[in-house]
Design a protein around this motif. Structure first.
Motif, PDB file in Angstrom:
ATOM      1  N   LYS A   1       0.834  -1.206   0.000  1.00  0.00           N
ATOM      2  CA  LYS A   1       0.000   0.000   0.000  1.00  0.00           C
ATOM      3  C   LYS A   1       0.871   1.259   0.000  1.00  0.00           C
ATOM      4  CE  LYS A   1      -2.038   1.644   3.694  1.00  0.00           C
ATOM      5  NZ  LYS A   1      -2.969   1.890   4.843  1.00  0.00           N
ATOM      6  N   LYS A   2       1.905   1.280   0.827  1.00  0.00           N
ATOM      7  CA  LYS A   2       2.799   2.439   0.863  1.00  0.00           C
ATOM      8  C   LYS A   2       3.504   2.625  -0.469  1.00  0.00           C
ATOM      9  CE  LYS A   2       5.339   3.060   4.569  1.00  0.00           C
ATOM     10  NZ  LYS A   2       6.261   2.774   5.699  1.00  0.00           N
ATOM     11  N   ARG A   3       3.887   1.529  -1.113  1.00  0.00           N
ATOM     12  CA  ARG A   3       4.528   1.622  -2.428  1.00  0.00           C
ATOM     13  C   ARG A   3       3.578   2.209  -3.459  1.00  0.00           C
ATOM     14  NH1 ARG A   3       7.019  -4.447  -1.766  1.00  0.00           N
ATOM     15  NH2 ARG A   3       8.935  -3.872  -0.626  1.00  0.00           N
ATOM     16  N   ILE A   4       2.326   1.768  -3.427  1.00  0.00           N
ATOM     17  CA  ILE A   4       1.329   2.297  -4.354  1.00  0.00           C
ATOM     18  C   ILE A   4       1.136   3.793  -4.121  1.00  0.00           C
ATOM     19  CG2 ILE A   4      -1.144   2.265  -4.930  1.00  0.00           C
ATOM     20  CD1 ILE A   4      -1.031  -0.801  -4.454  1.00  0.00           C
ATOM     21  N   TYR A   5       1.026   4.194  -2.857  1.00  0.00           N
ATOM     22  CA  TYR A   5       0.899   5.618  -2.547  1.00  0.00           C
ATOM     23  C   TYR A   5       2.067   6.412  -3.127  1.00  0.00           C
ATOM     24  CZ  TYR A   5      -2.783   4.816   1.007  1.00  0.00           C
ATOM     25  OH  TYR A   5      -3.942   4.501   1.660  1.00  0.00           O
TER      26      TYR A   5
END
Length: 327
Positions: free
Chosen positions: A313-317
């Motif tokens: 999720k952090k990577r996508i953000y």
């Protein structure tokens, strides 16, 4: 530009949170649960390992098209699907959706964001789920499209158009991305708003997302929350610090690397290993986001349970925020 970045990076935590809050419509639509749901579908038996030319690949392409439609991406010539054949005559399908810019200027600028959805399929009765490779990248691609859609509905504007592409045929000599490039060369890729041809000169950047779901191959420090971006050198110098800037301002705080585990040779090899290659060969600035090859690659244990969803999720953000700053 360097001075501006230094000033921005010196902002207080409260000010940084203001940057994050301005993108809450985008970030709120992507949760660990929503990402897991996407990966679980892509690794389900209905997709059967997503082998190019199989019923499972057709199911996958149809699902991606529905996701693109939900994100209000536009079709080109009435369809998201662009068929092609591999060198061995296998039928593949790229899924392409357009997000027109909202600005009154620079309508002829395009950024391509892509990820391949195909994998090994089912071999001798054994299905290879391909969760990290590359259900993770496909889920990220669809999630980023959703994020841009939410921001556009909130009134956000950009100068560049975005072309989202889910590539088939990565495992067949990158045939999907090569097919897309042939469309561009032949003048067959057209803007759904103007109807005009999208030419090579109009493409300012290609972003490829390939295998971003695991934390099994950490960088030197051993941290699980990391991300590798190869190809930063292809971007203009005044933009090369933007990933670090976004990582700080938007509080993703991932450990970043612009090399493949510090190896010059492996960095060169992996930079040309996936669907960004045809764009590199044609002198288009191109980057690849990845979390590295793992011992699960091309194994049945590369399943949905093996991914690190909080980190994904952090990577996508971060990928979303960086792309947004490149438009």
């Amino acid at each position: 530009m360097t001075i501006v970045i230094a000033v921005l990076l010196s902002l207080s935590s409260n000010a940084q949170n203001m940057w994050t809050k301005s993108h809450l419509p985008a970030r709120n639509c992507v949760t660990e649960e929503s990402i897991r749901h996407k990966v679980e579908f892509l690794t389900d038996s209905i997709c059967a390992g997503r082998g190019t030319g199989t019923i499972g690949a057709v199911e996958t392409a149809t699902w991606i098209a529905r996701e693109f439609e939900n994100a209000k991406l536009m079709k080109s010539k009435g369809s998201y699907f662009k068929r092609f054949k591999t060198d061995k005559g296998i039928c593949g399908t790229n899924v392409i959706g357009f997000m027109p810019n909202s600005s009154k200027k620079a309508h002829n600028k395009y950024v391509i964001v892509g990820a391949h959805f195909d994998h090994l399929g089912t071999i001798n009765g054994t299905m290879y789920p391909g969760a990290d490779s590359n259900a993770s990248g496909t889920a990220a691609l669809v999630s980023i499209a959703e994020m841009f859609s939410q921001m556009k509905m909130s009134g956000k504007i950009w100068d560049s158009n975005i072309i989202f592409v889910a590539f088939d045929g990565n495992g067949h000599d990158l045939s999907g991305s090569r097919a897309l490039w042939k469309m561009i060369e032949r003048g067959e890729l057209t803007d759904p708003v103007s109807g005009g041809r999208i030419t090579k000169k109009m493409i300012t950047l290609m972003v490829n997302i390939d295998q971003v779901g695991c934390s099994l191959s950490p960088l030197k420090s051993g941290r699980k929350d990391y991300l590798i971006m190869l190809g930063n050198h292809s971007i203009s110098p005044n933009k090369q610090e933007r990933l670090e800037m976004c990582n700080r301002l938007y509080l993703t705080n991932l450990q970043l690397s612009h090399t493949y585990y510090g190896s010059e040779n492996f960095t060169k090899m992996f930079y040309r290993l996936s669907d960004q290659r045809v764009f590199i060969d044609n002198h288009i600035p191109a980057v690849m986001f990845t979390s590295g090859i793992t011992m699960n690659n091309n194994k049945t244990r590369d399943n949905a349970a093996s991914l690190n969803y909080p980190v994904l999720k952090k990577r996508i953000y971060l990928m979303y925020h960086w792309i947004e700053k490149m438009l």
